[in-house]
Design an enzyme around this catalytic site. Structure first.
Site, PDB file in Angstrom:
ATOM      1  N   ASP A  33      -2.642  -6.106   5.404  1.00 32.21           N
ATOM      2  CA  ASP A  33      -1.135  -5.882   4.727  1.00 32.21           C
ATOM      3  C   ASP A  33      -1.268  -7.024   3.516  1.00 32.21           C
ATOM      4  O   ASP A  33      -2.048  -7.911   2.711  1.00 32.21           O
ATOM      5  CB  ASP A  33      -0.973  -7.129   5.992  1.00 32.21           C
ATOM      6  N   HIS A  45      12.180  -0.259  -6.452  1.00 30.73           N
ATOM      7  CA  HIS A  45      10.993   0.684  -5.278  1.00 30.73           C
ATOM      8  C   HIS A  45      10.268   1.432  -6.043  1.00 30.73           C
ATOM      9  O   HIS A  45       8.912   2.044  -5.529  1.00 30.73           O
ATOM     10  CB  HIS A  45      12.051   1.939  -4.661  1.00 30.73           C
ATOM     11  N   ASP A  74       5.906   1.820  -5.335  1.00 30.66           N
ATOM     12  CA  ASP A  74       5.806   2.871  -5.483  1.00 30.66           C
ATOM     13  C   ASP A  74       4.468   2.862  -6.149  1.00 30.66           C
ATOM     14  O   ASP A  74       3.140   3.494  -5.109  1.00 30.66           O
ATOM     15  CB  ASP A  74       6.698   3.827  -5.003  1.00 30.66           C
ATOM     16  N   ASP A  79       3.650  -1.448   4.129  1.00 27.61           N
ATOM     17  CA  ASP A  79       2.368  -2.696   3.064  1.00 27.61           C
ATOM     18  C   ASP A  79       1.726  -2.715   3.962  1.00 27.61           C
ATOM     19  O   ASP A  79       0.439  -3.388   3.991  1.00 27.61           O
ATOM     20  CB  ASP A  79       3.241  -3.427   2.022  1.00 27.61           C
TER      21      ASP A  79
END
Lengths: 340, 439
Positions: free
Chosen positions: B312, B325, B329, B355
């Site tokens: 994670d 974002h 990305d 994630d």
């Protein structure tokens, strides 16, 4: 003696010839003078003349006939007189051809015309033709009569095998010299047989004695010259009577060369044919007349074949049994001519 | 033995025909000969009897009696000497008793003994004629024909004919064979050869003497040539069509292949797309689910090592919120790239969440290697990421679970364990936590 018949002339013997215009270029009939040694009614003559006419074929012919009648006439003067008639006719009638048969006609008539323009044809001649001068003649030809002696002898021996001795009876006539000569020549070639007796006869008693004498001397008799035998009066005997006497008195087989003998009692013969001789002579005449052939170019001929014949009555009288094969091959006379 | 060959049949037919003809001819001739022989001998017998009758009558007419016929047997003998079948002739008296006889009476004719020929005797082989006699009893001529000799003569004739027929048959057979060979068999063979050598590939059927023949063979040859010509034409058309068809087929196949390839590629891409996370280029959740089950099963079956690292990302939300974002990305993309580059093909990395990542590890021998690999994973994730000249603060929390430590566990529980270990690592900020008992 039979009455004299001066001239037997057949002025126009129209014969059954078929006319063929193409074969006969001459308008007139040919003229033939026929001189016969014997007489017209003599069968031997008739046979020859018949044959002669047949030999001429369809040729148109006119005949004149002269009979010398030498079978019945022996007088030289009479014979000459008849011959003269023939000569006269030759001169007057001027025939295209002269036909003579048997020896006397040659002697008395034909020989005068040798080497002339007259063609001569003969038949029935027994003598050698050279004796008449025929062989050197340019205008003569014909047919010889040669008797069938050997065939006759053989024929006789089929009937009687044991024959070894022969007698030959002849007369002084012209015919027999040649015949006798030929018999002498031919008998040499036949074994086991000979002519032991040569009998020349002129008179009846002479003849009869000879026949009787021969009965135990020979085995068979050749009855040849039995014409002109004279009786005691000097007349010619009818030869039929001569043969009849022979039949009645002889037990020997006999033979001859002519049919007329057998008819009159001679046992057997291989006979010369008068018709055949006449036929050949007729053909010769036709060649001379129609085809203009030179007689000298036509050889003298003779007949070759004979006819066996037998008198069966005579055979029975002689006690001879005849083989049926022989009978069937022969002309048979069942009886004698005088029995008819 | 008959073969199926037409030549043999024809030869047999001709020879049989000739043989049959000759046989029939022989039979006909035999009967005709016999009939003619009978007639001839009957005629002969009648002629002989008549001849002897006439001669006998002549003898009787000359005055001879039947017992005076010297040499009659010789006459009888001569009459039949030239006849083979007439063996007996006799002159009989009025009682039919022989007076003279010659020859042997044929045994085939039955009479009573002593020899008496009955007038009523009915037999074709005896002729009786009466002989007329004047003033005498009638006699008879009897002539007998020997039937056996008659037959013998016929048989001799037939044997001769048979010999000639055999010669004729021989010559006939030779002639027939020569004829058949030259006029029929050879032309047929030529025709067969002509047909056999014919090829559709020839430009043209070569002309030969067969086609010049005026008979049926010539017609067949001409018809065959015509047929071959049409076949060639058809073949050329067929070949052309076939070629066109092949060309079309090739083109179609090519197109189909292209399409198939394209489709396959599309499917692959689709599959890939369906199983690939577009951003990280790692397997997506769908792919992970499939691979996870597969790996567990494989590991259990073959007793292979298999561990999963539940990863994670730390500070990912923060990065998204702060830098946008696009930065987030970029982080995903970079981590994906790093994981792909760092771990071998047999190991698999997946992005299962925003994630969240999972890493399968199979190629290790000891647990210590696993710790090392986990560290390696942590390092490659935590390595600084520059985005637009900004170093992004990304960290990771990894929970590790190994199947060899939990052989009988079910996949879901196994996954939960790893997930729990990951949460523990995140909460305690320890980076890597192994499932309890596995460290």
């Amino acid at each position: 003696m039979r009455p004299f018949s001066a001239i037997g002339i057949f002025a126009s013997l129209l014969l059954p010839f078929s006319m063929s215009a193409a074969s006969d270029q001459r308008d007139e009939a040919y003229k033939i003078l026929h001189v016969m040694s014997y007489h017209q009614t003599w069968e031997w003559n008739q046979q020859q003349f018949r044959g002669f006419k047949d030999g001429l074929g369809d040729l148109s012919v006119s005949f004149k006939v002269i009979e010398l009648d030498t079978k019945r006439i022996s007088d030289e003067g009479k014979i000459q007189k008849r011959a003269q008639q023939a000569h006269d006719l030759v001169k007057s009638w001027q025939p295209d051809l002269l036909y003579t048969n048997d020896d006397n006609a040659q002697k008395y008539v034909a020989t005068r015309y040798i080497s002339t323009n007259l063609p001569i044809v003969f038949s029935g001649v027994n003598r050698d033709p050279s004796e008449y001068g025929f062989l050197s003649a340019k205008n003569v030809t014909g047919v010889m009569e040669y008797e069938h002696f050997v065939p006759t002898l053989n024929y006789l021996r089929t009937l009687e095998p044991n024959i070894k001795r022969l007698a030959v009876i002849i007369n002084p006539g012209l015919t027999w010299k040649g015949v006798a000569s030929r018999i002498r020549s031919q008998i040499k070639n036949i074994p086991d047989i000979d002519v032991t007796e040569w009998i020349l006869v002129e008179e009846q008693e002479e003849f009869q004695n000879a026949i009787l004498h021969l009965q135990d001397k020979v085995d068979a008799i050749a009855m040849l010259g039995v014409f002109n035998i004279k009786d005691k009066e000097g007349n010619n005997l009818d030869y039929t009577e001569v043969l009849k006497w022979t039949q009645q008195n002889s037990q020997l087989p006999d033979f001859s060369f002519w049919e007329t003998r057998v008819e009159r009692g001679t046992l057997c013969a291989v006979a010369v044919s008068g018709y055949e001789q006449g036929l050949i002579a007729g053909k010769m005449a036709r060649d001379i007349l129609k085809n203009k052939k030179d007689p000298a170019s036509i050889s003298i001929s003779s007949t070759t074949k004979g006819q066996p014949m037998i008198n069966l009555k005579r055979a029975k009288d002689l006690g001879i049994r005849v083989d049926v094969n022989t009978l069937l091959e022969s002309k048979v006379y069942e009886r004698y001519s005088w029995d008819l | 033995m008959m073969t199926s060959s037409l030549k043999s049949k024809l030869i047999f037919l001709f020879l049989f025909g000739i043989f049959l003809t000759l046989l029939v001819l022989l039979l006909i001739l035999y009967f005709e000969f016999y009939k003619n022989e009978k007639q001839l001998h009957s005629h002969d017998a009648n002629a002989v009897a008549e001849n002897i009758k006439l001669k006998t009558e002549r003898l009787f007419n000359l005055g001879l009696n039947p017992d005076e016929l010297l040499g009659y047997e010789t006459l009888l003998a001569k009459s039949i000497e030239n006849s083979e079948a007439l063996t007996f002739i006799s002159l009989l008296d009025s009682q039919y008793r022989p007076l003279y006889s010659f020859g042997t009476f044929p045994p085939s004719i039955i009479t009573q003994s002593p020899l008496t020929i009955s007038p009523t005797l009915k037999d074709d082989h005896i002729v009786i004629k009466p002989v007329e006699r004047i003033n005498g009893q009638t006699t008879f001529i009897a002539v007998a024909i020997d039937h056996d000799k008659e037959l013998q003569h016929v048989n001799d004739l037939i044997y001769k004919v048979l010999a000639y027929e055999l010669v004729a048959f021989l010559f006939g057979a030779i002639a027939v064979l020569i004829f058949l060979k030259t006029q029929l068999i050879r032309p047929i063979n030529d025709l067969i050869s002509h047909i056999n050598h014919a090829s559709l590939t020839d430009a043209e059927q070569p002309n030969n003497k067969l086609v010049t023949r005026k008979d049926e063979i010539g017609h067949i040859a001409l018809a065959f040539n015509s047929l071959m010509k049409r076949l060639r034409h058809s073949q050329r058309s067929y070949i052309d069509t076939n070629n066109k068809l092949l060309a079309l087929t090739d083109e179609l196949e090519s197109r189909v292949n292209k399409r198939t390839k394209a489709l396959s590629e599309a499917n692959e891409r689709l599959d890939e797309l369906s199983k690939t996370d577009p951003l990280s280029r790692l397997g997506n959740r769908l792919h992970f689910n499939e691979a996870f089950i597969k790996h567990i099963n494989h590991s259990k079956r073959h007793h292979h090592n298999f561990s999963i690292l539940m990863i994670d990302l730390d500070n990912f939300k923060h990065t998204n919120d702060r830098y946008g974002h696009a930065a987030g990305d970029f982080v995903i993309k970079t981590i994906g790239q790093r994981l792909t580059n760092t771990f071998r093909g047999s190991d698999s990395a997946f992005r299962i969440g925003g994630d969240e990542f999972v890493l399968f590890l199979t190629e290790y021998s000891h647990h210590t290697d696993l710790a090392s690999l986990a560290q390696k994973a942590l390092h490659c994730i935590c390595e600084p990421i520059l985005y637009d000249c900004i170093q992004l603060p990304i960290g990771a929390s990894i929970g590790v679970a190994s199947i060899e430590k939990h052989a009988s566990i079910d996949p879901e529980t196994f996954l939960k364990l790893a997930d729990q270990a990951m949460y523990t690592a995140k909460s305690e900020k320890k980076g890597i936590i192994f499932v309890e008992g596995e460290a």
